[in-house]
Design a protein around this motif. Structure first.
Motif, short mmCIF file in Angstrom:
data_model
loop_
_atom_site.label_atom_id
_atom_site.label_comp_id
_atom_site.label_asym_id
_atom_site.label_seq_id
_atom_site.Cartn_x
_atom_site.Cartn_y
_atom_site.Cartn_z
N ASP A 138 0.86 -1.19 0.00
CA ASP A 138 0.00 0.00 0.00
C ASP A 138 0.90 1.24 0.00
N TYR A 167 2.11 2.56 3.39
CA TYR A 167 1.17 2.56 4.52
C TYR A 167 1.09 1.17 5.16
N VAL A 185 1.59 5.61 10.89
CA VAL A 185 0.54 4.66 10.52
C VAL A 185 0.37 3.70 11.70
N HIS A 236 -2.35 0.04 12.02
CA HIS A 236 -1.95 -1.30 11.58
C HIS A 236 -0.47 -1.32 11.26
N PHE A 290 -10.56 -1.90 1.39
CA PHE A 290 -10.06 -2.13 0.03
C PHE A 290 -10.84 -3.22 -0.69
N GLN A 298 -1.97 -5.71 5.97
CA GLN A 298 -1.97 -4.61 6.95
C GLN A 298 -2.80 -5.06 8.15
N ARG A 342 1.45 13.46 11.24
CA ARG A 342 0.12 13.18 10.69
C ARG A 342 -0.19 11.75 11.10
N ASP A 349 -2.30 8.54 10.59
CA ASP A 349 -3.11 7.85 9.59
C ASP A 349 -4.34 7.20 10.23
N VAL A 350 -5.48 7.38 9.61
CA VAL A 350 -6.77 6.81 10.08
C VAL A 350 -6.81 6.56 11.59
N GLU A 370 -5.95 11.96 10.60
CA GLU A 370 -6.79 11.63 9.46
C GLU A 370 -8.00 10.89 10.01
N HIS A 392 -2.88 12.20 -1.53
CA HIS A 392 -2.46 11.05 -2.33
C HIS A 392 -3.56 10.00 -2.51
N ASP A 393 -4.72 10.23 -1.89
CA ASP A 393 -5.84 9.29 -2.03
C ASP A 393 -6.97 9.87 -2.88
N ARG A 444 -7.03 6.28 -6.75
CA ARG A 444 -6.04 7.04 -5.99
C ARG A 444 -4.80 7.32 -6.84
N ARG A 453 -1.20 10.29 -7.91
CA ARG A 453 0.12 9.74 -7.62
C ARG A 453 1.07 9.81 -8.81
C1 NOJ Z 1 -5.08 6.37 4.70
C2 NOJ Z 1 -3.95 6.65 3.77
O1 NOJ Z 1 -4.01 7.99 3.38
C3 NOJ Z 1 -4.07 5.68 2.63
O2 NOJ Z 1 -3.21 5.98 1.57
C4 NOJ Z 1 -3.86 4.30 3.17
O3 NOJ Z 1 -4.08 3.35 2.16
C5 NOJ Z 1 -4.79 3.99 4.33
N1 NOJ Z 1 -4.89 5.08 5.27
C6 NOJ Z 1 -4.34 2.79 5.10
O4 NOJ Z 1 -3.16 3.08 5.80
#
Ligand code: NOJ
Length: 548
Positions: free
Chosen positions: A58, A61, A98, A101, A141, A164, A194, A196-197, A246, A320-321, A406, A410
């Motif tokens: 990923d 990530y 991140v 996970h 996903f 993940q 930052r 992540d999720v 995020e 980036h998403d 996404r 990129r």
């Molecule tokens: C959010 C990230 O911005 C994304 O690119 C990633 O795939 C997922 N979180 C999982 O880490």
């Protein structure tokens, strides 16, 4: 952190930013080469998406080691040099943590698989048989969120890719490990994070089937989330750092708590509601025209809702998403430049901290890939399969990917009109958008009327005017679907921002005309503010300041 509104963050996706060694993939020395450019743009923080060792399923990530650098991006010395060279230019580095996970290649997960109970408790394992999933939750996903490990007779949770694995935040040892990661990077001179999720880290005690959705309602803004964030931030002493969470499918009540300084959690939140206004029935993979009334409603809800309760928004369109915003809400043709500028102003003049994603300051567009072989992203490839299974034709599935993948964001940063677009001397890991000969840094730096120079001006204005960095906001013309209009106020300063969201000329009714205001910024040379009416040309933005 103080003066959040006076700072601007620039997001770098290192893999696609600048390749210094010709292997087709961007790297840390490449970022260092471009620091003067970033300083010239006027931003304050550089957020780098993950550059840690990873199998790259990923694109980083999926972290296999939080305290090292993936050789594809460079070395720890490169990172140290990047931090030092950034510092010399007044730029601060933010890293991407991140923490929901790890990669299944992480040492912790390997030990868990090898049967070490202590490490199994780092993840979310559940005993079971291969025919009985612990719950019917879906991975973000696509496919089930659980994977069976026959050797252990257990399932593990993965809200994202099967490689993940979700961490078990209920385990205090996990929380300690992650605090040590923060301490490590703090020691290196990193000044922001930052996460992540991060609003998905707290899972419920019991896993139950979700009969209404994919399971997210059970773990989004979960039961112990605020406790965990307070502990992470407090114990690592990053309360004064720039921190952004995020927040996936989040609620405003939680974002207020995440970002209100009194709560001592984070500086600000990314929420994504405004980026779903073109999802049909909330489904990313079903196309529809953007619902502009809903966009306006969401901006108003989040801007005024956070303001009233002293929360703080991260302001952004791109990352980036997300597909490129010009391709999504603007115009790639005749009004490309105006729409890129208007969309920039629309976000940058609101209350919050603006983020610029690499290439956004040039008005970069989606690449319009036509073949599945051009796509690299795990989510896009999975969903291509799912769309075909659902009965879509290849053409239909490709049309959806071209709008939603996404990978749209990129593609390589467009530095110049030469082959490789100044990104690489080799073959880029992902194809470049075909318009790099026209849309690139070199051309735009030389053109005073470019999108790049407009973004520079937006950044300067935020630094010059307290009404932008600190002012209150209220929304105007709420019933008009074509115009996003708001007023900012600070002491005796006042600004009015009018954004024509459409490609047609519109006239704003007389009762909202402002005499005694002068234009301080726009994307057309002249402006049509006359006694009684304002005419806004396609995608025009007009920024009016009250004369004092
Ligand atoms: C959010 C990230 O911005 C994304 O690119 C990633 O795939 C997922 N979180 C999982 O880490």
């Amino acid at each position: 952190m103080t003066d959040l509104g006076g700072k601007i963050v620039y997001q770098i996706y290192p893999k696609s930013f600048r390749d210094s060694d010709g292997d087709g993939q961007g790297d840390l020395p490449g970022v260092i080469e471009k620091l003067d450019y970033l300083q010239g743009l006027g931003v304050d923080y550089l957020w780098l998406t993950p550059v840690f060792p990873s199998p790259q399923n990923d694109n980083g990530y999926d972290v296999a080691d939080y305290c090292a650098i993936d050789p594809g991006f460079g070395t720890m010395e490169d990172m140290e040099r990047l931090i030092a060279e950034s510092g010399k230019r007044g730029l601060k580095v933010m890293l991407d943590m991140v923490f929901n996970h790890t990669s299944t290649d992480h040492e912790w997960f390997r030990k868990a698989l090898a049967g070490e109970k202590e490490y199994q408790d780092y993840y979310i394992f559940r005993d079971g048989t291969p025919d009985q999933l612990p719950a019917n939750w879906q991975s973000k996903f696509g496919g089930p969120a659980w994977e069976y490990v026959p050797a252990l007779g257990k399932w593990y949770l993965h809200l994202y890719d099967v490689t993940q694995a979700d961490l078990n935040w209920e385990n205090p040892r996990v929380r300690e490990e992650l605090k040590n990661v923060i301490r490590f990077w703090k020691e290196k001179g990193v000044k922001g994070f930052r996460f992540d999720v991060v609003n998905l880290i707290s899972k419920p005690e019991v896993f139950t089937d979700d009969m209404e959705g994919d399971g997210r309602r059970f773990y989004t803004d979960g039961p112990h989330i605020h406790e965990y964030l307070k502990e992470l931030v407090g114990d690592t002493g990053i309360g004064e750092f720039m921190t952004v969470g995020e927040m996936s499918s989040t609620h405003i009540e939680d974002c207020i708590r995440y970002s209100n300084p009194e709560e001592r959690e984070l500086s600000m939140c990314f929420n994504f509601h405004h980026l779903k206004v073109d999802y049909k029935n909330g489904d990313k993979w079903s196309l529809m025209e953007p619902d502009r009334m809903e966009l306006k409603r969401l901006f108003e809800e989040w801007q005024t809702g956070m303001q009233e309760a002293h929360g703080w928004n991260a302001l952004f369109w791109c990352n980036h998403d997300q597909p490129r915003i010009v391709s999504r809400l603007g115009d790639e043709g005749q009004h490309w430049k105006q729409s890129a500028k208007m969309l920039g102003a629309c976000i940058h003049l609101m209350q919050g901290t603006p983020y610029i994603y690499q290439g956004e300051e040039l008005g970069m567009t989606n690449p319009h890939f036509q073949d599945i072989g051009q796509y690299k992203d795990v989510e896009s490839l999975n969903y291509y399969g799912i769309l075909l299974e659902q009965g879509k034709t290849k053409e239909e599935a490709l049309k959806i990917l071209a709008a939603r993948s996404r990978d749209n964001s990129r593609t390589p940063m467009q530095w110049s009109g030469e082959a490789g677009c100044g990104f690489t001397d080799g073959t880029p890991w992902i194809e470049t958008a075909g318009n790099y000969r026209e849309i690139n840094v070199q051309a735009q730096m030389a053109d005073g009327d470019s999108v790049y120079h407009f973004y520079r001006r937006l950044i300067e204005l935020r630094k010059e005017k307290s009404v932008i960095s600190r002012g209150s906001i209220d929304f105007l013309m709420q019933e008009n679907p074509d115009v996003l209009a708001y007023r900012r106020k600070y002491q005796d300063e006042e600004l009015v921002v009018l954004n024509n969201l459409t490609g047609k000329e519109i006239t704003v009714p007389t009762e909202v005309v402002w005499c005694g205001y002068e234009k301080i910024l726009g994307n057309y040379e002249d402006s049509c503010v006359k006694n009684g009416t304002v005419s806004l040309r396609p995608f025009e933005v007009l920024v009016l300041e009250k004369r004092r």
